[in-house]
Design an enzyme around this catalytic site. Structure first.
Site, PDB file in Angstrom:
ATOM      1  N   HIS A 112     104.966 -11.866  21.543  1.00  0.00           N
ATOM      2  CA  HIS A 112     105.209 -12.579  22.609  1.00  0.00           C
ATOM      3  C   HIS A 112     104.206 -12.714  23.820  1.00  0.00           C
ATOM      4  O   HIS A 112     104.720 -13.481  24.950  1.00  0.00           O
ATOM      5  CB  HIS A 112     106.616 -12.626  23.045  1.00  0.00           C
ATOM      6  N   ASP A 147     107.849 -12.329  11.668  1.00  0.00           N
ATOM      7  CA  ASP A 147     108.705 -12.092  12.454  1.00  0.00           C
ATOM      8  C   ASP A 147     109.881 -13.166  12.398  1.00  0.00           C
ATOM      9  O   ASP A 147     109.328 -14.406  12.322  1.00  0.00           O
ATOM     10  CB  ASP A 147     108.295 -11.588  13.994  1.00  0.00           C
TER      11      ASP A 147
HETATM   12 ZN   LIG Z   1     111.465 -11.282  16.729  1.00  0.00          ZN
END
Ligand SMILES: [Zn+2]
Length: 290
Positions: A112, A147
């Site tokens: 992220h 993910d």
């Molecule tokens: Zn995650």
């Protein structure tokens, strides 16, 4: 599969935060219990390589503990741990460059974090740093982000970079709310909450097909276990043994060397066995082929 780990990565913690040291110790203890070979050490990423991916502004913010993000805690010495985590990703990538598949068991996660931003428990983008390291030696790198969340940071770093493709399968709606459409060299497969592996794998087949057509010299996988049924942050429905089949599909579908970087996964009770299932599927396929 070479496994990279350093116990210093268990040292930092934020009370009540799901990104806790037990995530990693559960995996390492499970491997130990199964008699899994030695784990390899590594060093922190160099600041030179870090600055090839991230802005000086972000590096200084993390280094000086000068930031605030509600999800991404400002912890003493987090710069050291984030640089060590990125170093694990680079070590795994280097192993793959040397034609030995490898996995970095690291925290904090990275996917992220963008060039100039942190967020979602991520400070520096381990995958982007490792892929940038690879691009010094090889021509083409594919990134497969498995993910349960969209790898918005990785996507933002490599969008329009023609020597890279980014392919992500992730729950939507969920944090960070991106990854709904494909564009340029970025391929996104959003899946609905409650999706089980039996439906998810249709997208995985498509993702592997995209990677095969790109014909990368190396593949980096952002692997998260927050796709698990018991994960507290997402609503996907994988069971432990699904990771065995996931690994077999990738290992038999892709011929280039592979490095794996751990991202999320927050159910402590299942993460050890889930990782072990992935590793078993991988090694079973590779040993048969090679
Ligand atoms: Zn995650």
């Amino acid at each position: 599969m070479e496994i990279f780990f350093r116990k210093e990565l268990l040292e930092y913690r934020e009370p009540e935060h799901p990104e806790c040291p037990q995530r990693l110790s559960a995996i390492v203890n499970f491997l130990e219990k199964k008699g899994k070979k030695q784990l390899h050490s590594f060093e922190q990423v160099s600041e030179t390589l870090l600055l090839e991916v991230h802005s000086q502004r972000l590096v200084n913010m993390v280094k000086n503990n000068n930031f605030f993000d509600p999800d991404t805690p400002n912890i003493p010495d987090i710069y050291f741990y984030a640089c060590l985590s990125a170093g694990g990703a680079v070590a795994a990538a280097q192993s793959a460059l040397d034609r030995r598949d490898a996995c970095a068991l690291i925290r904090p996660p990275g996917h992220h974090a963008g060039k100039d931003f942190l967020g979602g428990f991520c400070y520096f983008n381990n995958m982007a740093i490792a892929a940038t390291h690879c691009l010094k030696t090889v021509k083409k790198v594919a990134i497969l982000d498995l993910d349960g969340h969209h790898g918005n940071g990785t996507e933002s770093i490599f969008k329009d970079v023609d020597r890279v493709i980014f392919v992500s399968i992730h729950q939507h709606p969920a944090y960070p709310g991106t990854g709904l459409v494909s564009f340029s060299n970025c391929y996104n497969f959003p899946v609905k909450p409650n999706t089980a592996f039996s439906d998810y794998k249709i997208f995985l087949v498509e993702a592997i097909g995209l990677i095969r057509r790109f014909a990368p010299d190396i593949l980096g996988i952002s692997l998260g276990f927050d796709t698990h049924l018991d994960d507290p942050l997402l609503q996907l429905r994988f069971v432990d043994s699904d990771y065995y089949h996931m690994a077999k599909m990738i290992a038999s579908g892709v011929s280039c060397p592979v490095f794996i970087v751990l991202e999320g996964g927050y159910d402590i009770a299942s993460i050890g066995n889930s990782f072990f299932c992935f590793l078993s599927g991988w090694e079973k396929t590779k040993n048969r082929n090679g």
